[in-house]
Design an enzyme around this catalytic site. Structure first.
Site, PDB file in Angstrom:
ATOM      1  CG  ASP A 150     -22.717  18.965 -17.494  1.00  0.00           C
ATOM      2  OD1 ASP A 150     -22.216  19.714 -16.634  1.00  0.00           O
ATOM      3  OD2 ASP A 150     -23.816  19.193 -18.030  1.00  0.00           O
ATOM      4  CG  ASP A 174     -24.051  25.066 -18.973  1.00  0.00           C
ATOM      5  OD1 ASP A 174     -24.652  26.007 -19.513  1.00  0.00           O
ATOM      6  OD2 ASP A 174     -24.603  23.969 -18.755  1.00  0.00           O
ATOM      7  CE  LYS A 211     -26.978  24.078 -21.451  1.00  0.00           C
ATOM      8  NZ  LYS A 211     -27.138  23.405 -20.130  1.00  0.00           N
ATOM      9  CD  GLU A 223     -21.831  21.501 -20.046  1.00  0.00           C
ATOM     10  OE1 GLU A 223     -22.888  22.166 -20.056  1.00  0.00           O
ATOM     11  OE2 GLU A 223     -21.655  20.496 -20.755  1.00  0.00           O
ATOM     12  CE  LYS A 251     -26.253  16.262 -18.007  1.00  0.00           C
ATOM     13  NZ  LYS A 251     -26.083  17.730 -17.929  1.00  0.00           N
TER      14      LYS A 251
END
Length: 366
Positions: free
Chosen positions: A190, A243, A267, A218, A162
């Site tokens: 991400d 995403d 997702k 991402e 992250k």
């Protein structure tokens, strides 16, 4: 097999450590659980996390959408009418994708039980196991390096880092991690919408020039900034995964048509469940684009459902389903086995969930 009632409850599962991204910090999984009961005794299970900052779905909103809207098109229906029920669930209300996903997976669970087959086999059955990455939360470079070392000791060879919370620290974070993990370790990052388009290109170019060997980045920009996403994709030396920009098959189609990203993330909580996830996967097959399967902070029911979709479709090549291993306990009996990086599906019919411990029931819909 007709639906007779829907029970709604909640579960609370503490995380092993706080989960930190560019936009939120979470200390426990607080999810809505549903059970769809039938006249022949079968029960289908579904789950939805309240992730208001991402999907707009709050706990009250999920419960309200199921009890006031979605249940009306499900209760009394025969599972043999599966396709029409699925359409009606998606058309029962606007948005509320997490609520729809919970009902969707419970219906797939029942459909598999009726056919006496695991869901992944009904969907295509490409394989029955997966290897997932594990997420390293945003912290100081030193703390993130320690977390990365711990993940390697536990057998992980792919880390999702992250970033995006403090751009000036992001490269230091990645250097600290790369310095302590084996050279063969796959690292993906991400940004969780943490940068603007020019900042993204600048940072990703610097990351690349440092030789940090990043697989992909991402969602570097805001979800609705498709023009900015394309700008980054066109100018970044590192591949880009969409995403939060992909909530529906229509979103995925637009991104694929204009080349706004190199890959897309499916997702269930964003797209409304397996039914719509299949549509995104089909589009990816047509356009020759790889997919990732991801999850929010979810317990095992919904991540298990996502694993069934991933095992069924070979176009889903990137796996980010670490939610259950981030939890300090597992109140879900049955379903997939999450043994650190390896996920192995149950061969029991449906999604394989047997029962749920520590559920607090709040409503019964008939």
């Amino acid at each position: 097999m007709k639906v007779t009632k829907i029970r709604i409850g909640t579960i609370s599962v503490p995380l092993k450590v706080p989960f930190k991204t560019a936009i939120r910090t979470v200390e426990s999984v607080e999810d809505v659980i549903i059970e769809i009961h039938t006249d022949t005794g079968e029960v289908g299970y579904g789950e939805a996390p309240p992730t208001g900052l991402i999907t707009g779905d709050t706990k009250g909103g999920i419960i309200g959408a199921i009890s006031e809207q979605i249940s009306k098109v499900v209760i009394g229906r025969d599972i043999d009418d599966f396709e029409e029920i699925m359409k009606d669930v998606q058309n029962s209300c606007m948005y509320n994708t997490s609520a729809k996903a919970a009902v969707d997976m419970a219906l797939w669970d029942l459909f598999g039980q009726k056919l006496k087959s695991p869901v992944y086999k009904i969907l295509g059955g490409a394989k029955n196991s997966l290897i997932t990455d594990i997420t390293i939360s945003v912290n100081s470079p030193e703390e993130m390096a320690e977390d990365a070392k711990d993940a390697i000791k536990r057998g992980y060879d792919c880390l999702k880092i992250k970033v995006g919370k403090n751009p000036s620290l992001d490269i230091k974070r990645l250097k600290a991690i790369r310095d302590v993990v084996p050279e063969s370790t796959m690292i993906r990052i991400d940004a969780n919408q943490g940068w603007d388009k020019k900042e993204s290109v600048k940072i990703l170019s610097q990351i690349d020039s440092e030789g940090l060997n990043i697989e992909f980045c991402e969602q570097p920009v805001k979800a609705n900034d498709i023009e900015g996403l394309k700008y980054v994709t066109d100018n970044s030396p590192i591949k880009i995964l969409a995403d939060e920009s992909v909530f529906s098959a229509e979103d995925a189609l637009k991104i694929m048509q204009i080349g706004a990203a190199d890959m897309v993330n499916i997702k269930l909580m964003k797209c409304g469940g397996i039914y719509n996830g299949l549509k995104i996967a089909t589009l990816a097959e047509i356009y020759g684009i790889e997919c990732m399967i991801g999850c929010m902070l979810e317990a095992k029911i919904s991540v298990n459902a996502a694993a069934h979709l991933a095992c069924a479709k070979s176009v889903i090549t990137k796996i980010d389903l670490d939610g259950p291993v981030l939890c300090s306990e597992d109140p879900i009996i049955g379903g997939a086995v999450f043994n650190e990086k390896k996920i192995t599906l149950s061969e029991n019919a449906g999604l394989g969930i047997e029962t749920i411990e520590k559920i607090e029931y709040i409503d019964i819909l008939r």
